[in-house]
Structures are given as C-alpha cells and as structure tokens.
Design a protein around this motif. Structure first.
Motif, PDB file in Angstrom:
ATOM      1  N   ILE A   1      38.613  37.265  49.510  1.00 47.12           N
ATOM      2  CA  ILE A   1      37.518  36.624  48.634  1.00 47.12           C
ATOM      3  C   ILE A   1      37.287  35.286  48.117  1.00 47.12           C
ATOM      4  CG2 ILE A   1      38.205  36.425  46.015  1.00 47.12           C
ATOM      5  CD1 ILE A   1      41.229  37.801  46.067  1.00 47.12           C
TER       6      ILE A   1
ATOM      7  N   GLY B   1      37.751  30.831  39.991  1.00 49.36           N
ATOM      8  CA  GLY B   1      38.293  32.660  40.367  1.00 49.36           C
ATOM      9  C   GLY B   1      38.789  33.552  41.195  1.00 49.36           C
ATOM     10  N   LYS B   2      39.037  32.243  42.424  1.00 58.43           N
ATOM     11  CA  LYS B   2      39.252  32.808  43.706  1.00 58.43           C
ATOM     12  C   LYS B   2      41.297  33.414  43.869  1.00 58.43           C
ATOM     13  CE  LYS B   2      38.059  30.245  45.959  1.00 58.43           C
ATOM     14  NZ  LYS B   2      36.782  29.226  45.128  1.00 58.43           N
TER      15      LYS B   2
ATOM     16  N   VAL C   1      42.202  36.286  40.833  1.00 56.99           N
ATOM     17  CA  VAL C   1      41.553  37.025  40.872  1.00 56.99           C
ATOM     18  C   VAL C   1      43.053  37.553  42.565  1.00 56.99           C
ATOM     19  CG1 VAL C   1      40.009  38.863  42.107  1.00 56.99           C
ATOM     20  CG2 VAL C   1      39.161  37.108  40.944  1.00 56.99           C
TER      21      VAL C   1
ATOM     22  N   GLU D   1      42.086  34.512  50.275  1.00 57.94           N
ATOM     23  CA  GLU D   1      40.740  33.562  49.795  1.00 57.94           C
ATOM     24  C   GLU D   1      40.088  32.315  50.525  1.00 57.94           C
ATOM     25  OE1 GLU D   1      41.795  30.826  46.418  1.00 57.94           O
ATOM     26  OE2 GLU D   1      43.558  31.665  46.497  1.00 57.94           O
TER      27      GLU D   1
ATOM     28  N   THR E   1      33.585  36.707  43.491  1.00 58.83           N
ATOM     29  CA  THR E   1      34.156  36.331  41.953  1.00 58.83           C
ATOM     30  C   THR E   1      33.094  35.473  41.070  1.00 58.83           C
ATOM     31  OG1 THR E   1      35.280  34.101  42.645  1.00 58.83           O
ATOM     32  CG2 THR E   1      37.201  35.836  42.716  1.00 58.83           C
ATOM     33  N   HIS E   2      32.692  34.665  40.033  1.00 57.75           N
ATOM     34  CA  HIS E   2      32.409  34.420  39.443  1.00 57.75           C
ATOM     35  C   HIS E   2      31.557  33.191  40.005  1.00 57.75           C
ATOM     36  CE1 HIS E   2      30.335  32.272  36.189  1.00 57.75           C
ATOM     37  NE2 HIS E   2      30.789  31.265  36.859  1.00 57.75           N
TER      38      HIS E   2
ATOM     39  N   TYR F   1      30.889  43.212  43.769  1.00 59.60           N
ATOM     40  CA  TYR F   1      30.171  42.302  43.063  1.00 59.60           C
ATOM     41  C   TYR F   1      29.680  42.370  41.588  1.00 59.60           C
ATOM     42  CZ  TYR F   1      25.585  43.205  44.444  1.00 59.60           C
ATOM     43  OH  TYR F   1      24.536  44.422  45.292  1.00 59.60           O
TER      44      TYR F   1
ATOM     45  N   GLU G   1      36.469  37.459  33.008  1.00 59.03           N
ATOM     46  CA  GLU G   1      35.509  38.103  33.648  1.00 59.03           C
ATOM     47  C   GLU G   1      36.681  38.229  35.277  1.00 59.03           C
ATOM     48  OE1 GLU G   1      31.785  36.019  36.397  1.00 59.03           O
ATOM     49  OE2 GLU G   1      32.461  35.710  34.556  1.00 59.03           O
ATOM     50  N   ASN G   2      37.819  37.635  35.201  1.00 56.99           N
ATOM     51  CA  ASN G   2      38.487  38.172  36.046  1.00 56.99           C
ATOM     52  C   ASN G   2      39.455  39.549  36.112  1.00 56.99           C
ATOM     53  OD1 ASN G   2      37.552  35.473  37.609  1.00 56.99           O
ATOM     54  ND2 ASN G   2      39.592  34.243  36.093  1.00 56.99           N
TER      55      ASN G   2
ATOM     56  N   VAL H   1      36.325  41.803  37.534  1.00 53.15           N
ATOM     57  CA  VAL H   1      36.447  42.298  38.937  1.00 53.15           C
ATOM     58  C   VAL H   1      37.536  42.670  39.411  1.00 53.15           C
ATOM     59  CG1 VAL H   1      36.887  40.179  41.141  1.00 53.15           C
ATOM     60  CG2 VAL H   1      35.489  39.570  38.633  1.00 53.15           C
ATOM     61  N   CYS H   2      38.978  42.432  38.403  1.00 55.13           N
ATOM     62  CA  CYS H   2      40.050  43.382  39.507  1.00 55.13           C
ATOM     63  C   CYS H   2      40.141  44.706  38.743  1.00 55.13           C
ATOM     64  CB  CYS H   2      41.988  42.491  38.901  1.00 55.13           C
ATOM     65  SG  CYS H   2      41.967  40.833  39.507  1.00 55.13           S
TER      66      CYS H   2
END
Length: 820
Positions: free
Chosen positions: A112, A117-118, A121, A165, A189-190, A221, A286-287, A290-291
């Motif tokens: 990641i 957000g790493k 997430v 990460e 992530t973002h 992504y 947003e996180n 991603v998940c």
C-alpha cells in the motif's frame, strides 16, 4: 519477535559482511535503538547513521547484553564477546536482510502506498480480513526506509497474508522498499500534497510511488487519481474504482449521509450493490471505498464486504497520555494489541518517570502468528524487561498463562467486565498506567474509569512533532554541539514532565527553566538531566542545592549571596552558569564588569563554571545583523577572559532558536532551542514547512441559535449579524486563554475546515462564532489553532507574538499528549 531462523554466521553470509564470528548466536530480533533492548541475547544491533551516529551507542547496547552488531567500521573500545559484521552501509544491510527474509515465504502480500490514508487502509483491511487470514503487517505507521524492513522481519511460518504500507519522501526510495515488500497486490490510496516538497512536481511523486507496484500482479486504484498516468500502470491486472467514471470495476453512483453513517450504492459486475460506512468525513469515506474495492478485487462477495465494512471501527494510530485519577498518568492505547505495538507502547511507558510505579493493563493478543505458549512467554519477557511493576491481564489466554509473568504484583481477569466489577480505583495511586487492549475487549470502558474528567476544551500535544523539530535543529549542528531545551513557563504552555521525559529520552544535554520551582517539579517527576535555572532567586538557594539545580549567576550581588550560601553549607565546586549582557540589557554582567568577575572566579573553590552564555536580541532580523555581530564579538571577548582565569574549558552558548538557523558560526559548544521546539521560528520561511506545530487547541459547540439581522450578541451588546443567520456558542473564553481581544470578529476558528469569525465579546468561559451556512450540530469540534490555523495567524490578529498565544492557554485546559 518471531522464532529465530538465523545465526550470526548465516547473517554474515547473507550480508556478505566482513568480520569474524567468535560465537555463533541465534538471532531473533533486529535492534536499532540502544534504549529499546528487550531481548539482548537474541538481538542484532544495526549501528545506523542518521542525525545521531549509531556507532556512538554500541557500548550502551553491549552493556545491555547485545553481542551481535552490524557496523560500518570497527568501534573503539573493548568488546571481548562481541561479533561485528562490517558492511559498506548499515541501512542497506538492514534492508538486504529483510528482503532475504521476505523471499523465504510464499503467500500473498499487499503493498500500500499513497500520500494519505496508507495506515488507515492497512489497519481497516486487517480488521476486514483477520477473520479469514493470519495477517502480518506494519506496526502503527512503520512505513519508512527503516520501518519497512523491521516490519517485514516479523513474517513467520503461521502467516498467510501480508499487508505492508510504504511511504517515501523523495526520489530513489521506493525501489528499495519494493525489493523488501515484494508485493503481489498493490493498493494506491489518496494522492495529495503530503511530501510534495521532496519532489520536483506531482508527476515525479506519483511515478516514484508507482514503483512499488512494478512487479505486482494486480493494482487497485481510483480512476481519477491515475487518469493522466494510465501508461505508467504496468500490472497485468487492474481493479479500478470511481465515483465519476461509470466504466470502472466499482462505480459508486449514489451517496447519502444517514445520521452518523454514509450509505453508498455502486455498480459491480453489472449488478447494483450497497455499502454502509460508519463514518461521515470525506477522508474516511474515500479510505472505506479503497477497502471496499480491495475486498471485491480479492474475491469477497458484495454481501460479506458490506457486512464487515459496516462494522469498521476507528483506527487510533497514536498513544494518548492523559491526566488520571489519584495523581496517576494514563497512556491510552486501547484500540489494538499485538506484540509489535505492545513493544512500542512499553517503550513509551519506560520513558515516563513522573511516577514511582509503572502499571500495564493488557488484554489477550489475537492474530500474532505464534502459538500461545510462545507468544505469552515473549510478552512476559518483554513486560519484565521494561520494568513493569504491576501487571493486570484480561482474557482467557492470559489467565491460562499467568505462570509466565514473573512480577510480584499481578492480577488476572477473564473479561473486561470481570475486571471492572472488582475494580477499586483507590488501589491505583501515583502510578503511570498503560492500557493496551484488543478492540473486542472494549478497554475504553477502563479508560473512562481512570482518566480525570475535564471540560471539553482540550489542548492536544503531538510528541512526534516535538521530536521532529528537535531533530531538525540537531541536523543544523556540527558533531559535538550540545542542545539545551527551554522548558520554562510550563514548556511554553505545552506541559512539564510530559515534554521533559521525551527530551530526556532523546538525549538533549540540558534543560532550562525560569524559576527553581519549575526545576523542582521536574526533579520530582524523575527528570535527571542537568537543569539550569535562569532567574535565580536568593530565597531558592536551598531548593537549588537540594534538587541539584544549576543557577544562572548574572550579578555581583547574586554571586556574593550564592558564594556565602555554599560556603556556609560546606559545599564545594557547585555547578553554575555565568550570564553575559552583550546588549539585551535584561540580565547579565556587562563587558566592563568582566575583569572584576574574573577576580572573584579565580581559584574560587566553591563554584565551578559549567557554561558562559549570552542572549541574542534580534537573531531573526536581518535589519539588526550588525548589532548581532557586535553581540557575538563582545561575548567572545568575555568568555576568553573567563576561561583564561579559570584554567579550564567551559561550555559556550549564545544562539537561541532563530540564531541556530541564521548564525551557524556562533553555535559554539551548545545552542538553546526554545519556541522552535514547539513549531515556531521566525527565521524559517513558512513555505519551507521545516517545523511541525506541536499543539492543537480544540473545543466544541455547546449550543446553536438562529439570530435575526440586528439582534445583539454577548456582553455590552457589541455583537450582531448583518443578515439573518446562526451563531454557535463554544466552550472557551478568556479564562482558558482565548483573550477578549479576539472578540467581535477579530479572531476566527475552524469549523469543519471553514474559518468562521467570532461574534460579540469573548466571555470568561465561552464565546460565540458565526456558523451561518454551515451544517453543524451541538457537540461538533471547533479548532482554535492547529497546523492549518496556526498560532502565528492568531498572534497577528491581536498584534502580539506566538509565545503569548501558547503561554496564555490556561492550566484548566486539559492537555492530552499523543505519541505515534
């Protein structure tokens, strides 16, 4: 901290290191800090070079029991039982060993990266998949060039999924991390502005981050994030999510806030699916997407993904140090529990010297990858090595392995409810209590019992930012230049022992306080560093000597009084510091008085001069540089006269915070870091972002009112709105340090990221702000200052300086200290 797989000679071969191996020892743990040694017999110490050269701490590690070292050159000294593995670069060797270890395992690994957000997430993916997988992951946010190899080293035979990460701050770093993690699945992530300063432009940063995925089978992504970089994505498989692009693998087409949750509908494989997220802020949403995308890409059904995401819980990446009941301190880390994060928390516990007893409340540890008997033996060894005096184990597994814990004061309970039922809070007094629990144990219930209640205005202090700022100034110094940290005035409003413990642990050389009582408080809190008292008072001489505080001698009258006191007390060679007035005209001996001072110092057996110092008047101001040079010249002449008559070297220092940056030739033997530690330095352009503000002052909305145009607000009817709107009353006033000068629109606060002005006069305990047009509720957070609304801006609003803003924050405002 896994079962050993290597010996010293095997590691020498892996690293292609020079040096002989006298005793072939089993290696189970990699060490990089001589202060954090829990298993010395199985430890391999890497003497890393950074702001401090790790070779300087080899003797300390050796004395702690470590016998295996990776070094760049043979150290000076006598280490008869040590093995030294000599390599060209110690950090590269650490990474090389971790990469070798990673290659011994064949299971899926998720890599990641991103700007933001790493860690969230990573931790949420752990929550979402821990029921199915035995997962190894970075502890906390160990995502750096050093943190990643230490994380990957934790892989063991019981793991069947890795989630790591990787963070980079400049070009050339990601290739090294990719070689260590070797991910099969990539998650981006973002991409935001974080670490922009380390790259020529955003393109260069994204290209660097994408290097983590160069050998991945699959990349997950956001379509919009890489719209301009499609050609750079080389993975055979891609899983794209989007909130705009309807051809994405996961297309989120409908979103709605429902009370405290966020409801989303999406198209996946031609079917409509749904997901409920238990958060409403944009970053969390947003996180969560991603998940969601990651789970679907890995084969989880939409129903399972939705069910698990709905149960996501907040991720606490920071330890919180709070004031507790009965003169206790509470370290709250009650949201996660694994061996690696336990070690981090125990290291922080060991730094706390303000109480005579250290207590650990620990729950069962899940998903360790170890058999229970091996796991709890390791935990018991770690707990004992960190000097825990009282141990409270909660859970079936800990209770079953109680015999491993060799601590006289130990208690075991089957559940949190069982513990709370038997809890007698009066049994906890004058101790520091670490709460470390797996989330299912609901340790927040214990925290509520131990933490001292306070009103909802809180000043949050980021201890990592303090350390960052300290290291920034250290990076400007030549080797051997000492650091004196200014902790006077309640550490500029930020705390006492809480900051002093961190500074002592990170080996500053001196602390400085204004008055003896401040120094006494630090001594009583267990601080052992040399402490200089800048405003020495005759009435405090007994406290000075009783608590080994070192006085600043700045006048002949004070000198005579102190000599008389130590002479009557039969004290010899007491350490003192001599202040020279080079132009500040506040305290100190002037240049024409130096000769007389030298006569008094000559062959004086009662005092020993530790340092001679002065203070720059305008070190940050270019307009006064000629005057600063004059000050430096006067100072040099004075200390040369004093050293000549003393016959020995003294520590010389004149540079304050801004002087460190602008006057490197005047660093001499020591510098004094003051407001810079707390994130403010007028000598550094704001756009450089070199410092991190350590303090955030936050409050909350107590009530919201609709106001008609022309209605008056507050005392003396000074406030009103020009048109109909609404105001919020917030829980802060001039008794908390938010001065009356901020009233009537002069000051502003942040509400949901928007600056809003004050309305009317500031009261003693509250004030009003204009929240017209904002979706706010009672209880919502309001920021008075933080890293976005900086104290420098508040100071400009009322025509003062940042020092006054910080030091005005009242003692009744609760301080909470964070450490990551």
């Amino acid at each position: 901290m896994h079962k050993s797989r290597y010996t010293t000679s095997q590691i020498r071969e892996i690293l292609n290191a020079k040096g002989s191996v006298a005793t072939d020892n089993p290696i189970s743990i990699l060490l990089t800090d001589s202060r954090r040694i829990s298993n010395p017999s199985g430890g391999l110490f890497f003497a890393l070079s950074g702001r401090r050269n790790g070779h300087e701490f080899i003797a300390e590690a050796y004395n702690a029991g470590v016998r295996d070292f990776v070094v760049k050159q043979m150290p000076e000294g006598y280490f008869p039982e040590a093995n030294f593995l000599i390599v060209p670069d110690v950090l590269t060797a650490l990474q090389q060993l971790a990469a070798y270890h990673r290659k011994q395992f064949n299971f899926p690994v998720i890599g990641i990266t991103g700007s933001n957000g790493k860690t969230i997430v990573k931790e949420w993916l752990y929550q979402l998949m821990a029921a199915d997988k035995n997962i190894v992951r970075n502890p906390k946010s160990y995502n750096s060039q050093m943190g990643v190899p230490l994380s990957v080293w934790q892989i063991n035979d019981r793991n069947n999924l890795g989630i790591f990460e990787a963070g980079v701050s400049t070009v050339g770093e990601m290739d090294k991390l990719e070689a260590i993690i070797q991910p099969e699945i990539g998650v981006l992530t973002h991409i935001g502005s974080a670490h922009d300063e380390g790259f020529a432009d955003r393109d260069e940063k994204i290209e660097e981050k994408l290097k983590l995925f160069k050998n991945c089978r699959l990349l997950i992504y956001n379509y919009e994030q890489l719209l301009e970089y499609k050609e750079a994505v080389k993975t055979p498989e891609k899983f794209i999510w989007s909130r705009k692009f309807n051809q994405a693998d996961l297309y989120v087409f409908s979103e709605a806030a429902i009370e405290k949750n966020y409801y989303m509908r999406a198209v996946y494989k031609g079917e409509e699916i749904e997901c409920l997220v238990p958060f409403r802020d944009e970053a969390s949403i947003e996180n969560a997407i991603v998940c969601w995308a990651t789970m679907l890409a890995l084969g989880y059904s939409p129903a399972v993904a939705d069910d698990r995401i709905e149960k996501l819980t907040p991720v606490s990446m920071r330890l919180e140090l709070k004031t507790g009941i009965n003169d206790c301190s509470v370290i709250d880390d009650s949201y996660n529990s694994d061996v690696q994060s336990l070690e981090i928390a125990l290291n922080f516990l060991s730094q706390q010297n303000q109480h005579p007893k250290k207590t650990l409340v620990l729950s069962d540890i899940y998903q360790s990858g170890l058999q229970q008997d091996v796991l709890y033996r390791q935990v018991a060894e770690l707990v004992k090595a960190r000097g825990v005096n009282k141990f409270i184990g909660i859970g079936e597994a800990l209770s079953a392995h109680r015999e491993y814990f060799d601590i006289p004061d130990k208690q075991f309970y089957k559940s949190t409810t069982d513990f709370l039922t038997h809890l007698q809070t009066q049994q906890f007094r004058n101790e520091v209590i670490l709460l470390k629990g797996s989330r299912t144990f609901e340790f927040e219930r214990i925290s509520r019992m131990f933490v001292q209640k306070a009103h909802e205005t809180v000043m949050e202090i980021n201890l990592n930012a303090l350390l960052h700022n300290l290291n920034f100034y250290r990076s400007k110094l030549k080797p051997g230049v000492k650091v004196m940290a200014m902790v006077k005035a309640f550490s500029y409003g930020s705390g006492t022992y809480e900051l002093a413990n961190m500074l002592q642990y990170n080996k500053v050389d001196y602390l400085a306080v204004a008055y003896a009582d401040e120094g006494v408080a630090l001594r009583q809190a267990g601080i052992t560093l040399p402490i200089v008292v800048l405003n020495t008072e005759v009435t405090a001489f007994e406290k000075l000597t009783a608590y080994k505080l070192e006085p600043n001698i700045y006048s002949f009258g004070l000198f005579d009084e102190f000599i008389k006191y130590v002479q009557d007390s039969n004290i010899f060679h007491y350490p003192v510091h001599i202040k020279i007035d080079t132009g500040m005209h506040r305290l100190g001996f002037e240049d024409f008085e130096i000769e007389t001072l030298c006569d008094l110092l000559e062959e004086n057996p009662y005092v020993r001069v530790q340092s001679v110092f002065s203070h720059l008047v305008a070190s940050d101001a270019e307009a006064h540089d000629l005057f600063t040079l004059k000050q430096i010249n006067i100072f040099e002449k004075a200390y040369q006269q004093i050293e000549e008559v003393l016959g020995y070297r003294v520590i010389r220092h004149i540079c304050n915070t801004s002087g460190i940056i602008r006057w490197p030739a005047a660093h001499y033997d020591m510098v004094r870091v003051g407001i810079g530690l707390y994130g403010v330095d007028a000598a550094i352009p704001e756009e450089e972002n070199a410092l991190q503000p350590i303090a955030s002052l936050k409050t909350s909305i107590s009530q919201i009112k609709k106001i008609l145009a022309g209605d008056t607000v507050g005392y003396n009817r000074n406030g009103s709105l020009t048109k109909d709107g609404k105001i919020a009353t917030v829980r802060i006033g001039y008794a908390d340090g938010y001065l009356r000068a901020f009233g009537n629109g002069v000051g502003c606060m942040l509400v949901k990221g928007t600056k809003v002005p004050t309305v009317g006069n500031v009261s003693m305990d509250m004030c009003m702000i204009d929240v017209t047009g904002l979706d706010v509720r009672e209880g919502d957070e309001v920021v008075v200052f933080n890293d976005k609304l900086k104290i420098e801006e508040l100071a400009k609003q009322i025509g003062t300086i940042p020092y006054e803003i910080l030091t005005n924050v009242s003692q009744r405002v609760k301080r909470v200290y964070f450490y990551e």
